[in-house]
Design a protein around this motif. Sequence first.
Motif, PDB file in Angstrom:
ATOM      1  N   THR A   1       0.817  -1.374  -0.241  1.00  0.00           N
ATOM      2  CA  THR A   1       0.080  -0.301  -0.019  1.00  0.00           C
ATOM      3  C   THR A   1       1.190   0.930  -0.401  1.00  0.00           C
ATOM      4  OG1 THR A   1      -1.590   1.273   1.354  1.00  0.00           O
ATOM      5  CG2 THR A   1      -0.508  -0.131   2.218  1.00  0.00           C
ATOM      6  N   PRO A   2       0.599   2.352  -0.479  1.00  0.00           N
ATOM      7  CA  PRO A   2       0.943   3.820  -0.569  1.00  0.00           C
ATOM      8  C   PRO A   2       1.039   4.391   0.152  1.00  0.00           C
ATOM      9  CG  PRO A   2      -0.140   3.254  -2.292  1.00  0.00           C
ATOM     10  CD  PRO A   2      -0.540   1.952  -1.932  1.00  0.00           C
ATOM     11  N   ASP A   3      -0.703   4.048   1.057  1.00  0.00           N
ATOM     12  CA  ASP A   3      -1.371   4.923   2.164  1.00  0.00           C
ATOM     13  C   ASP A   3      -0.543   4.562   3.098  1.00  0.00           C
ATOM     14  OD1 ASP A   3      -2.674   5.976   0.216  1.00  0.00           O
ATOM     15  OD2 ASP A   3      -4.673   3.755   0.076  1.00  0.00           O
ATOM     16  N   SER A   4       0.487   4.997   3.206  1.00  0.00           N
ATOM     17  CA  SER A   4       1.312   5.081   4.087  1.00  0.00           C
ATOM     18  C   SER A   4       1.829   6.668   5.473  1.00  0.00           C
ATOM     19  CB  SER A   4       2.262   3.804   4.632  1.00  0.00           C
ATOM     20  OG  SER A   4       2.644   3.772   5.868  1.00  0.00           O
ATOM     21  N   THR A   5       2.218   6.693   6.319  1.00  0.00           N
ATOM     22  CA  THR A   5       2.329   7.357   6.632  1.00  0.00           C
ATOM     23  C   THR A   5       3.311   8.165   8.216  1.00  0.00           C
ATOM     24  OG1 THR A   5       0.301   8.717   5.934  1.00  0.00           O
ATOM     25  CG2 THR A   5       1.861  10.279   7.349  1.00  0.00           C
TER      26      THR A   5
ATOM     27  N   ALA B   1      -0.383   2.812   8.246  1.00  0.00           N
ATOM     28  CA  ALA B   1      -0.217   1.884   6.761  1.00  0.00           C
ATOM     29  C   ALA B   1      -1.237   1.603   6.553  1.00  0.00           C
ATOM     30  CB  ALA B   1       0.231   0.905   6.229  1.00  0.00           C
ATOM     31  N   ASP B   2      -2.820   2.299   5.712  1.00  0.00           N
ATOM     32  CA  ASP B   2      -3.154   1.318   5.477  1.00  0.00           C
ATOM     33  C   ASP B   2      -4.446   0.877   4.375  1.00  0.00           C
ATOM     34  OD1 ASP B   2      -4.403   3.453   7.513  1.00  0.00           O
ATOM     35  OD2 ASP B   2      -4.884   5.316   6.044  1.00  0.00           O
ATOM     36  N   PHE B   3      -4.952  -0.527   4.643  1.00  0.00           N
ATOM     37  CA  PHE B   3      -4.976  -1.524   4.116  1.00  0.00           C
ATOM     38  C   PHE B   3      -6.149  -1.996   3.574  1.00  0.00           C
ATOM     39  CE2 PHE B   3      -0.020  -2.615   5.003  1.00  0.00           C
ATOM     40  CZ  PHE B   3       0.085  -2.612   3.842  1.00  0.00           C
ATOM     41  N   ARG B   4      -6.367  -3.013   2.336  1.00  0.00           N
ATOM     42  CA  ARG B   4      -7.577  -2.986   3.087  1.00  0.00           C
ATOM     43  C   ARG B   4      -8.179  -4.804   3.548  1.00  0.00           C
ATOM     44  NH1 ARG B   4      -6.807  -2.205  -2.837  1.00  0.00           N
ATOM     45  NH2 ARG B   4      -5.956  -4.182  -3.276  1.00  0.00           N
TER      46      ARG B   4
ATOM     47  N   ILE C   1      -2.924   0.371  10.521  1.00  0.00           N
ATOM     48  CA  ILE C   1      -2.687  -1.180  11.160  1.00  0.00           C
ATOM     49  C   ILE C   1      -1.552  -0.058  11.322  1.00  0.00           C
ATOM     50  CG2 ILE C   1      -2.873  -3.296  10.456  1.00  0.00           C
ATOM     51  CD1 ILE C   1      -0.019  -3.383   8.553  1.00  0.00           C
ATOM     52  N   HIS C   2      -0.055  -0.442  12.335  1.00  0.00           N
ATOM     53  CA  HIS C   2       0.705   0.212  12.845  1.00  0.00           C
ATOM     54  C   HIS C   2       1.976  -0.327  12.745  1.00  0.00           C
ATOM     55  CE1 HIS C   2      -1.500   3.446  15.181  1.00  0.00           C
ATOM     56  NE2 HIS C   2      -2.861   2.425  15.182  1.00  0.00           N
ATOM     57  N   LEU C   3       3.600  -0.169  12.396  1.00  0.00           N
ATOM     58  CA  LEU C   3       4.166  -0.503  12.513  1.00  0.00           C
ATOM     59  C   LEU C   3       5.868  -0.218  12.963  1.00  0.00           C
ATOM     60  CD1 LEU C   3       3.168   0.122   8.936  1.00  0.00           C
ATOM     61  CD2 LEU C   3       4.451  -2.355   8.688  1.00  0.00           C
ATOM     62  N   ALA C   4       6.707  -1.089  13.326  1.00  0.00           N
ATOM     63  CA  ALA C   4       8.119  -0.489  13.999  1.00  0.00           C
ATOM     64  C   ALA C   4       9.327  -0.557  13.094  1.00  0.00           C
ATOM     65  CB  ALA C   4       8.049  -0.616  15.303  1.00  0.00           C
ATOM     66  N   LEU C   5      10.404  -0.360  12.939  1.00  0.00           N
ATOM     67  CA  LEU C   5      11.299  -0.368  11.770  1.00  0.00           C
ATOM     68  C   LEU C   5      12.306  -1.432  12.892  1.00  0.00           C
ATOM     69  CD1 LEU C   5      12.412   3.049  10.194  1.00  0.00           C
ATOM     70  CD2 LEU C   5      10.934   1.576   9.296  1.00  0.00           C
TER      71      LEU C   5
END
Length: 355
Positions: free
Chosen positions: A36-40, A239-242, A307-311
């Motif tokens: 997804t490109p909808d990530s911030t 990030a926003d996913f379907r 969803i939330h992600l961490a590097l």
Amino acid sequence: MMTPEQKFARWVRVSIASFLLMFLYFIVADIWIPLTPDSTVMRVVTPVSARVSGYVAQVHVQNNSQVKRGDVLFELDATPFKNQVEAGEIALAQARLANQQLDAKIVAAQASLKSAQLTAQNDRLTFDRYQRLSAMQNVSQADLDKVRTAWQSSVQSVDNLRASIDELNIERGERDEARNVTLQKYRNALEQAQLNLGWTQVRAEMDGTVSNLQLSPGFYAPAGSAALALVHDKTDIVADFREKSLRHTQVGTDAAVVFDALPGHVFKAHVTSSDAGILAGQEAVNGKLSAPETSNRWVRDAQRMRIHLALDEPLPRQLPTGARATVQLYNSEGPFARFFSGLQIHLVSLLHYVY
């Protein structure tokens, strides 16, 4: 040698086969290797304001200043607040003096009470003696009434003094300073004044970066009105996913992230959490009847969940909150899925050089 009709038919078959292959790939990829490109990039932003109103005396930071928790950001003119502290100290001292004066009054009233009690006792004895003499008709009725009145007056004086002592004791309150209501009132006022004085130094509540600073010496800062923003150092990637793309996603699922500001660089990451819902799923309790959604479309738009992600590795430089990114999920551990998902995200990272 093929005829033009045969060449055209072959290109049609190849196009149809390519389309079906790509269609099948996108269906499978959207489930096992979604992208997804909808990530911030999100970072906690705290509006910083003074807890008391006053004029700014000093500003210790600038825009983009890095601060640590406890660092002084700006100071208000402390003069009126120091005056309030001094006034509170004077009021507390005066309250202690007033209590001492009450103690002296109580001691004096208790001495007067003892004297009045002795007088009443003597007047009672005199009245008893006159009663015996009156029975023998040795004193007149007028003298007996006069002695009775004197005794009753002295008894009334004793009662009045006891009432005065009770009133003084109530006004005095507890002898223990820690439990004395009057002193506690003035101590609370003094502590509040000292607290307000301390609040003239506005400090950072967390590590971060100063942003949107709107202060200068002489500026009037109302209490509770944001004067700057403090951007937290910790980075959260959302990030926003379907919905169907997250069927096999869970906490700990591997991911890759490409930032628009850092093209060509793929960062390893992992899923840390998923939101319990979105705004569209929240009903407002307003006393009105429900309003079902209506749509004329046969196939409605897919809902997106966050969803939330961490590097897993540090960034080469701090990115501003709101920076955009593209996220690739590795829902499958298979080698083919890993290969194609890696190919997808690396292609996107290269494309960011162009757009």
